[in-house]
Scaffold this motif. Structure first.
Motif, PDB file in Angstrom:
ATOM      1  N   GLY A 199       0.343  -5.943  -5.990  1.00 19.21           N
ATOM      2  CA  GLY A 199       0.046  -4.580  -6.374  1.00 19.21           C
ATOM      3  C   GLY A 199       1.012  -4.124  -7.461  1.00 19.21           C
ATOM      4  O   GLY A 199       2.015  -4.777  -7.734  1.00 19.21           O
ATOM      5  N   ASN A 234       4.651   8.582  -6.944  1.00 16.36           N
ATOM      6  CA  ASN A 234       6.031   8.454  -7.405  1.00 16.36           C
ATOM      7  C   ASN A 234       6.130   9.340  -8.639  1.00 16.36           C
ATOM      8  O   ASN A 234       5.459   9.103  -9.642  1.00 16.36           O
ATOM      9  CB  ASN A 234       6.334   6.993  -7.752  1.00 16.36           C
ATOM     10  N   TRP A 251       2.228  -0.471 -10.272  1.00 17.27           N
ATOM     11  CA  TRP A 251       2.150   0.943 -10.607  1.00 17.27           C
ATOM     12  C   TRP A 251       1.234   1.192 -11.804  1.00 17.27           C
ATOM     13  O   TRP A 251       1.186   0.410 -12.745  1.00 17.27           O
ATOM     14  CB  TRP A 251       3.539   1.486 -10.958  1.00 17.27           C
ATOM     15  N   LEU A 303       6.010   2.698   0.909  1.00 15.93           N
ATOM     16  CA  LEU A 303       5.287   1.465   0.582  1.00 15.93           C
ATOM     17  C   LEU A 303       5.222   0.582   1.827  1.00 15.93           C
ATOM     18  O   LEU A 303       6.253   0.183   2.364  1.00 15.93           O
ATOM     19  CB  LEU A 303       5.990   0.715  -0.545  1.00 15.93           C
ATOM     20  N   CYS A 363       0.861  -1.178   0.000  1.00 18.92           N
ATOM     21  CA  CYS A 363       0.000   0.000   0.000  1.00 18.92           C
ATOM     22  C   CYS A 363       0.902   1.234   0.000  1.00 18.92           C
ATOM     23  O   CYS A 363       1.778   1.364   0.859  1.00 18.92           O
ATOM     24  CB  CYS A 363      -0.906  -0.010   1.226  1.00 18.92           C
ATOM     25  N   PHE A 364       0.711   2.124  -0.976  1.00 16.75           N
ATOM     26  CA  PHE A 364       1.530   3.334  -1.078  1.00 16.75           C
ATOM     27  C   PHE A 364       0.846   4.428  -0.265  1.00 16.75           C
ATOM     28  O   PHE A 364      -0.118   5.042  -0.709  1.00 16.75           O
ATOM     29  CB  PHE A 364       1.660   3.739  -2.544  1.00 16.75           C
ATOM     30  N   GLU A 417      -2.689   9.006   0.268  1.00 19.99           N
ATOM     31  CA  GLU A 417      -2.037   8.356  -0.869  1.00 19.99           C
ATOM     32  C   GLU A 417      -0.877   9.210  -1.361  1.00 19.99           C
ATOM     33  O   GLU A 417      -0.967  10.442  -1.398  1.00 19.99           O
ATOM     34  CB  GLU A 417      -3.032   8.154  -2.008  1.00 19.99           C
ATOM     35  N   ARG A 458       3.273   8.329 -11.079  1.00 23.08           N
ATOM     36  CA  ARG A 458       2.877   6.936 -10.879  1.00 23.08           C
ATOM     37  C   ARG A 458       2.099   6.805  -9.568  1.00 23.08           C
ATOM     38  O   ARG A 458       2.522   7.329  -8.529  1.00 23.08           O
ATOM     39  CB  ARG A 458       4.108   6.015 -10.847  1.00 23.08           C
ATOM     40  N   THR A 459       0.990   6.111  -9.640  1.00 28.16           N
ATOM     41  CA  THR A 459       0.210   5.779  -8.450  1.00 28.16           C
ATOM     42  C   THR A 459       0.182   4.271  -8.285  1.00 28.16           C
ATOM     43  O   THR A 459       0.361   3.525  -9.248  1.00 28.16           O
ATOM     44  CB  THR A 459      -1.224   6.324  -8.563  1.00 28.16           C
ATOM     45  N   TRP A 460      -0.044   3.838  -7.064  1.00 32.58           N
ATOM     46  CA  TRP A 460       0.014   2.413  -6.752  1.00 32.58           C
ATOM     47  C   TRP A 460      -1.392   1.834  -6.633  1.00 32.58           C
ATOM     48  O   TRP A 460      -2.238   2.369  -5.912  1.00 32.58           O
ATOM     49  CB  TRP A 460       0.767   2.198  -5.441  1.00 32.58           C
ATOM     50  N   ASP A 461      -1.627   0.745  -7.350  1.00 27.33           N
ATOM     51  CA  ASP A 461      -2.900   0.032  -7.263  1.00 27.33           C
ATOM     52  C   ASP A 461      -2.635  -1.307  -6.582  1.00 27.33           C
ATOM     53  O   ASP A 461      -1.995  -2.190  -7.170  1.00 27.33           O
ATOM     54  CB  ASP A 461      -3.482  -0.190  -8.658  1.00 27.33           C
ATOM     55  N   TRP A 508       9.194  10.591  -4.046  1.00 21.02           N
ATOM     56  CA  TRP A 508       7.936  10.114  -3.492  1.00 21.02           C
ATOM     57  C   TRP A 508       7.333  11.250  -2.694  1.00 21.02           C
ATOM     58  O   TRP A 508       7.906  11.688  -1.685  1.00 21.02           O
ATOM     59  CB  TRP A 508       8.163   8.895  -2.603  1.00 21.02           C
TER      60      TRP A 508
END
Length: 230
Positions: free
Chosen positions: A169, A195, A171, A101, A34-35, A192, A159-162, A133
């Protein structure tokens, strides 16, 4: 009489401090990264203050963060015996506006950040050609203009983290082409982080610069025509 006034003043001050404290909560899915972002001041903002896990909620968990100076990842792990993060969980900080993360191991849970708002957020100035970040410094939905102090240039990537991509998970990327974002203007939810790979915009020519350029071209054309006639 003085003691009553002092007591009343103390009650007022205590109520003001309590009222100024805020919190936000995010849901953590175990076994997936989880970012996350810290968006409130909580003491020294150390890992041990921000992530006070217990034996049943955190054993085997790790936190990865990005050292922009060396452009490399660093990690800390939760110690279920001493209930602290090592190495140096009391010294490693995640200031408001920073992201990390989290690989959480334990039953599904929520993580609550509690603290006070940054009084005067200073927008982040990204370093050209490097990753960073970042997040909004306040507990609100972040946009480029509320996070960054400068405009993006063509080639900038957010970039976002899914957490639902793949096994752990992955990017998702949104690229700026100089005028628009490929997937629409990126936003960061409360809690949230992003990156960001930053490319500076190409400076537009000034009015004076255009005038001098045009004048130089005119002089060149006149001399070229004169030489041909002679």
């Amino acid at each position: 009489m003085k003691s009553k006034i002092a007591f009343a003043a103390g009650i007022f001050l205590a109520s003001f401090i309590v009222a100024s404290a805020e919190s936000y909560t995010i849901t953590i899915t175990p076994g997936r990264f989880c970012f996350i972002a810290n968006q409130l001041n909580n003491g020294g903002n150390t890992l041990n203050e921000l992530f006070p896990f217990t034996t049943g909620h955190g054993t085997g968990s790790t936190i990865d963060w990005f050292d922009m100076g060396i452009q490399s990842m660093s990690a800390a792990q939760f110690d279920p015996d001493d209930l602290v993060w090592y190495p140096e969980g009391d010294n490693i900080t995640l200031a408001p506006g920073g992201g990390a993360l989290l690989d959480y191991q334990g039953p599904e849970t929520t993580l609550t950040f509690t603290g006070t708002r940054v009084s005067s957020p200073v927008l982040y100035t990204p370093v050209v050609g490097k990753q960073q970040w970042v997040s909004d410094q306040l507990p609100e939905v972040g946009t480029w203009d509320t996070i960054m102090a400068v405009a993006p240039g063509a080639g900038t990537i957010v970039r976002t983290w899914d957490p639902m991509i793949g096994t752990y998970g992955g990017w998702g990327a949104d690229t700026f082409d100089g005028s628009t974002w490929s997937l629409g203007a990126p936003t960061a939810a409360v809690g949230e982080a992003w990156n960001v790979y930053y490319v500076a915009p190409v400076p537009e020519p000034t009015t004076a610069g255009c005038f001098l350029l045009g004048l130089g071209a005119l002089v060149f054309c006149q001399r070229f025509a004169k030489n041909r006639r002679s």
